[in-house]
Structures are given as C-alpha cells and as structure tokens.
Design an enzyme around this catalytic site. Structure first.
Site, PDB file in Angstrom:
ATOM      1  N   TRP A  61      34.665 -16.113 -46.232  1.00  0.00           N
ATOM      2  CA  TRP A  61      35.329 -16.959 -47.222  1.00  0.00           C
ATOM      3  C   TRP A  61      36.840 -16.807 -47.146  1.00  0.00           C
ATOM      4  O   TRP A  61      37.573 -17.792 -47.316  1.00  0.00           O
ATOM      5  CB  TRP A  61      34.792 -16.640 -48.615  1.00  0.00           C
ATOM      6  CG  TRP A  61      33.304 -16.824 -48.669  1.00  0.00           C
ATOM      7  CD1 TRP A  61      32.345 -15.870 -48.832  1.00  0.00           C
ATOM      8  CD2 TRP A  61      32.589 -18.054 -48.477  1.00  0.00           C
ATOM      9  NE1 TRP A  61      31.097 -16.421 -48.767  1.00  0.00           N
ATOM     10  CE2 TRP A  61      31.202 -17.761 -48.555  1.00  0.00           C
ATOM     11  CE3 TRP A  61      32.985 -19.374 -48.260  1.00  0.00           C
ATOM     12  CZ2 TRP A  61      30.222 -18.731 -48.420  1.00  0.00           C
ATOM     13  CZ3 TRP A  61      32.003 -20.354 -48.120  1.00  0.00           C
ATOM     14  CH2 TRP A  61      30.643 -20.033 -48.206  1.00  0.00           C
ATOM     15  N   ASP A 113      40.529 -14.826 -54.875  1.00  0.00           N
ATOM     16  CA  ASP A 113      39.195 -15.399 -54.996  1.00  0.00           C
ATOM     17  C   ASP A 113      38.300 -14.294 -55.547  1.00  0.00           C
ATOM     18  O   ASP A 113      37.988 -13.327 -54.861  1.00  0.00           O
ATOM     19  CB  ASP A 113      38.708 -15.866 -53.619  1.00  0.00           C
ATOM     20  CG  ASP A 113      37.295 -16.435 -53.652  1.00  0.00           C
ATOM     21  OD1 ASP A 113      36.639 -16.392 -54.715  1.00  0.00           O
ATOM     22  OD2 ASP A 113      36.834 -16.924 -52.599  1.00  0.00           O
ATOM     23  N   LYS A 115      27.808 -16.717 -59.839  1.00  0.00           N
ATOM     24  CA  LYS A 115      27.456 -15.322 -59.569  1.00  0.00           C
ATOM     25  C   LYS A 115      27.318 -14.550 -60.880  1.00  0.00           C
ATOM     26  O   LYS A 115      26.265 -14.012 -61.185  1.00  0.00           O
ATOM     27  CB  LYS A 115      28.520 -14.638 -58.703  1.00  0.00           C
ATOM     28  CG  LYS A 115      29.033 -15.453 -57.533  1.00  0.00           C
ATOM     29  CD  LYS A 115      28.072 -15.515 -56.371  1.00  0.00           C
ATOM     30  CE  LYS A 115      28.761 -16.171 -55.172  1.00  0.00           C
ATOM     31  NZ  LYS A 115      27.885 -16.252 -54.008  1.00  0.00           N
TER      32      LYS A 115
END
Length: 355
Positions: free
Chosen positions: A100, A167, A191
């Site tokens: 990511w 992030d 999440k």
C-alpha cells in the site's frame, strides 16, 4: 460460532451488527430504513455530527483540524493527497514498507517528484526501516503506520520537519498517538471502524490551499470541508455503522483501554508462535504488528491440513496473503480474546498431532 480473523472487511462488534440490522428495517423508530433516509435529514445530520464528535474525542484531535468522512477508500487518498499537497515541481517523501505504501508513492509520481527515503522491499517488507532522514525540502512525508499484508507496524513515529501524512487504515483507534504530530491522517473504515465504503480523513486546515493547480471539487479537501462531508451524497450506512462502532469503543473505555486489550491479545498469540515448533513469525521482532499477525509453517506441506483444522473449529480468514503465504491472523479491536484462545488451542492440538 465463527472466529473472524479476516484482514478486511474485518470483524465488527456483535452489538453493533445487531443495532445496524435493526436500523436497516427501522431507523430509530421513524418507520424508515437507514438505507432510505435523506442524507440531508435531521436524523442523518445527527449521526454524522456524532461520528465526527466521537473521532475528535477518542483521538483527542486538536483545534485547527477538520474531520471528514469520504468515499473511494484509502486508495483514492493516494491521489488526493498529492493533488492537494504537492505543488507543481515540488517533491514528496515516502517511506516504503509494503504494497500500500508502494501504491501510494506511485500515485504521487503523477503530481511531482517522489523521494523514497527508505524501503524494506529487498526483504519482502519483513521489517520497518529506521535509519533514514526526512528531507526538509519535501512538501510532506508519507508513512503507512501498519502493513496489513506483511504484519509490520511502526511502533514509534519520528518527528518530521515537514508535514507528516499517515495511512492508518489498519490500526486507527487501536492505540494511542498524538494527532498533532501529523498534518493528515486517513483510514479506510473496514478494519477497526466500520464497514467498507467510508474513509476517515483528519486534516490540518493550515496545510491546504497552497498548491497552484486547479483541483476538481470532489478531490478538493477544502470543498469537502466546506460541504461538511456532504458535497455529494455520503456513504450513509457506512458512516452510521462507524458511529455505532465508535460509541462501542468509547463505552469500552476509549483507545487507551483498547490498546491494553490489543497488546494482550497480540502477546498471547506471538508467544504461542514463538513457542510452537511448527510455526514461525514472519516480521522482525521489534516491528511485529499488533493488528495483523503473520506466520508460516516450518514445513509448508502442513499448511493445508492446518487450514482444514481451523475451518473445522470455525476459524475463518486465517490464510495469509499470496505475497507472504502461510497465515495471517488479523486481530482488530472487535475480535474477542476468546477467539485468540481458540486459535492457540488449534495450533497446540495440531502440533501434538504432528510431532
């Protein structure tokens, strides 16, 4: 009973699911579903206001920051961040710690120069680089706080001479940190906060409006702030479930209390991995994630039989990402410690059968 170790969309608190299910039929007794009320209604405005208030309270967000609930996932933020923060001809700095982080820096290259200050790619991202310097001439410095695929996590955050962007998709609300150390934080909801479809952005107002390019309205943070996360129809249901989850978190004692639970869950599982001769942790000891515990078999031929045992015991979502293999136990906030015990029992039973 299922024990959900899925990496995302991940487990949600059972009581939140029950409340959300009721709201799908009848939201707060108004005779309409949460799926069909107007986003401009007073009922939803109250939901959004409470969600924003809870984010600020739980994370102790200082004055001068805006809290947004947007769409497009964290992946859209990969482009929105440089679009809004990286001036033409400017440079951004990125720490490359996984897939990511790599995708984020690739998007930034469309808007300006990117300096990768450090990378652990050569070791398949099994550790967090630490010996690097953040360039003082960068427009911002970007990190990924927790690397879901590889099971690594930044345990401390460096002080940055330039605006720091993080992030936090897979560890937001799982541990305490100082929001004022960051200029922008973003996180997909799926999440630790809610279902897929909503993305949380916490942005320091003073860093905006400094690039010379024209930014389309939907991708402009200032437009979204002025619209109160409702420039267009927001992800109503995802925001509602996120609000319920944040209520649940507050009732449990907040982020500090949740961190204690998460530390205990992770410690028990890593202890078994280190003790059990059949299993081996993937990440460097000092960089082990408290959210995504990645481990492999010493004998890969035993992986399928172990997965079968897990399936028999109601353990789901345990298979590792294809780039790492083995197993990945995602132990997000809503996962009870009893599920950790079930997994540990399965590991011990399997080791006993395969001496």
């Amino acid at each position: 009973m299922k024990h959900n170790f899925g990496a995302g969309p991940g487990i949600l608190p059972h009581e939140v699911l029950k409340q959300a299910a009721q709201a799908v039929v009848d939201f707060n007794g108004i005779g309409l579903s949460i799926l069909e009320i107007s986003h401009r209604s007073s009922e939803f405005e109250a939901v959004l206001d409470e969600a924003v208030k809870l984010v600020k309270e739980l994370l102790d967000v200082p004055a001068g920051y805006s809290v947004l609930f947007l769409q497009g996932g964290a992946s859209q933020q990969f482009a929105m961040i440089p679009y809004n923060l990286l001036p033409s001809g400017g440079k951004a700095a990125y720490l490359e710690t996984g897939v990511w982080a790599n995708k984020a820096l690739k998007e930034a290259k469309y808007f300006g120069d990117v300096e990768v200050v450090a990378s652990s790619k050569e070791s398949n991202f099994t550790y967090i680089p630490k010996d690097y310097t953040i360039p003082a001439d960068a427009a911002y410095f970007h990190i990924t706080s927790n690397n879901t695929i590889y099971g690594t996590q930044l345990q401390q955050f460096k002080k940055s001479p330039v605006p720091m962007v993080a992030d936090m998709s897979s560890d937001i609300f799982s541990r305490t940190f100082d929001v004022s150390d960051f200029s922008l934080i973003y996180a997909g909801a799926q999440k630790n906060m809610g279902p897929a479809g909503a993305t949380l952005v916490i942005v320091k107002d003073e860093i905006l409006g400094k690039v010379d390019r024209k930014i389309p309205a939907m991708f402009n943070y200032q437009t979204q702030i002025e619209g109160g996360s409702m420039y267009n129809t927001p992800p109503v249901f995802a925001i509602y479930v996120s609000m319920l989850t944040l209520r649940w978190l507050k009732a449990k004692g907040g982020v500090a209390a949740m961190q204690k639970e998460n530390d205990a869950k992770a410690a028990q599982l890593y202890k078994e991995i280190d003790r059990n001769p059949l299993f081996k942790a993937v990440a460097a000891d000092e960089d082990r994630s408290k959210m995504n515990v990645c481990f492999v078999m010493e004998n890969p031929e035993l992986e399928k039989p172990f997965l079968k045992l897990c399936d028999d015991k109601g353990i789901v979502g345990i298979k590792g990402h294809r780039s790492v293999g083995g197993f990945r136990a995602s132990i997000y906030n809503a996962l009870p410690v009893t599920s950790i015990h079930v997994l540990i029992d399965a590991m011990q039973e399997f080791a006993e059968k395969n001496k």
